[in-house]
Motif scaffolding. Structure first.
Motif, PDB file in Angstrom:
ATOM      1  N   LEU A 117       0.861  -1.169   0.000  1.00 50.18           N
ATOM      2  CA  LEU A 117       0.000   0.000   0.000  1.00 50.18           C
ATOM      3  C   LEU A 117       0.902   1.225   0.000  1.00 50.18           C
ATOM      4  O   LEU A 117       1.833   1.309   0.809  1.00 50.18           O
ATOM      5  CB  LEU A 117      -0.888   0.018   1.245  1.00 50.18           C
ATOM      6  CG  LEU A 117      -1.915  -1.106   1.381  1.00 50.18           C
ATOM      7  CD1 LEU A 117      -2.526  -1.103   2.776  1.00 50.18           C
ATOM      8  CD2 LEU A 117      -3.005  -0.963   0.327  1.00 50.18           C
ATOM      9  N   ASP A 119      -8.230   1.379   5.777  1.00 53.59           N
ATOM     10  CA  ASP A 119      -9.482   0.788   5.328  1.00 53.59           C
ATOM     11  C   ASP A 119      -9.252  -0.522   4.573  1.00 53.59           C
ATOM     12  O   ASP A 119     -10.159  -1.343   4.475  1.00 53.59           O
ATOM     13  CB  ASP A 119     -10.234   1.780   4.432  1.00 53.59           C
ATOM     14  CG  ASP A 119     -11.686   1.401   4.246  1.00 53.59           C
ATOM     15  OD1 ASP A 119     -12.349   1.075   5.253  1.00 53.59           O
ATOM     16  OD2 ASP A 119     -12.165   1.394   3.084  1.00 53.59           O
ATOM     17  N   CYS A 120      -8.034  -0.723   4.075  1.00 55.73           N
ATOM     18  CA  CYS A 120      -7.693  -1.953   3.342  1.00 55.73           C
ATOM     19  C   CYS A 120      -7.178  -3.067   4.259  1.00 55.73           C
ATOM     20  O   CYS A 120      -6.895  -4.174   3.794  1.00 55.73           O
ATOM     21  CB  CYS A 120      -6.614  -1.654   2.292  1.00 55.73           C
ATOM     22  SG  CYS A 120      -7.086  -0.456   1.033  1.00 55.73           S
TER      23      CYS A 120
END
Length: 204
Positions: A47, A62-63
């Motif tokens: 990310l 959120d991931c």
């Protein structure tokens, strides 16, 4: 398979932790401002996130799976845009909002109540960074996360050597290999007794 999310994974201690947890066969997600700095990140989920940007931090968190173990060694020594406090504040708040519980923060010797043991020279050179990290520790300690804080001594390259020693109290000085810190981080995450605790580590 346990999910591990490592912030600050592009270099230094974060990169060493990616290498350790990949070797242990765990499901690693690496978070970094510039993942291309670490070729190993091509082999794991990544990310991209500038942790000084609250929106980017919230989007990255959120991931993350709620049952993930989250680790951060983010730092920005002598940077014009330090992440040590504000980045961790954004991360801690986002983890709380998401419902992620387990978080291990790596800071350094001299943080919090160990400030008194830093030499005047160390305070002059590293003082601002240590103070930022101390603020991050305080923010974490007043959160609802199942946290552990680890304060390693001077970091150096090299293999894990089983010589790392964890302690909770008193004055300690010394150095430790980044790979050995990664091993100790794993050990602490596996122990329920480490929740809510602050440790120091150097090599014997």
């Amino acid at each position: 398979m346990q999910k591990i999310v490592i912030w600050g994974a592009a270099s230094g201690l974060g990169a060493a932790m990616v290498a350790h947890f990949v070797e242990q066969g765990l499901d690693v997600t690496a978070v970094a401002r510039n993942p291309s700095r670490n070729p190993m990140l091509d082999t794991v989920s990544t990310l991209t996130c500038d942790a000084t940007d609250k929106g980017q931090v919230e989007a990255a968190v959120d991931c993350i799976a709620e049952d993930a173990w989250v680790i951060s060694s983010m730092g920005s020594f002598q940077s014009d845009n330090p992440v040590d406090y504000i980045g961790h504040r954004y991360l801690i708040d986002a983890l709380q909002a998401k419902g992620v519980k387990r978080f291990l923060l790596v800071t350094s010797l001299g943080c919090g109540d160990s400030w008194q043991y830093l030499s005047d020279r160390a305070k002059q050179v590293f003082g601002n960074s240590v103070r930022e990290k101390s603020l991050a520790e305080s923010w974490l300690q007043t959160s609802t996360l199942d946290f552990t804080i680890l304060r390693p001594g001077g970091l150096k390259d090299g293999e894990a050597n089983q010589r790392g020693v964890l302690s909770k109290h008193g004055e300690i000085h010394g150095s430790i290999h980044r790979a050995e810190v990664a091993r100790l981080v794993h050990e602490l995450l596996l122990s329920q007794e480490s929740v809510g605790q602050i440790y120091q580590c150097v090599e014997s």
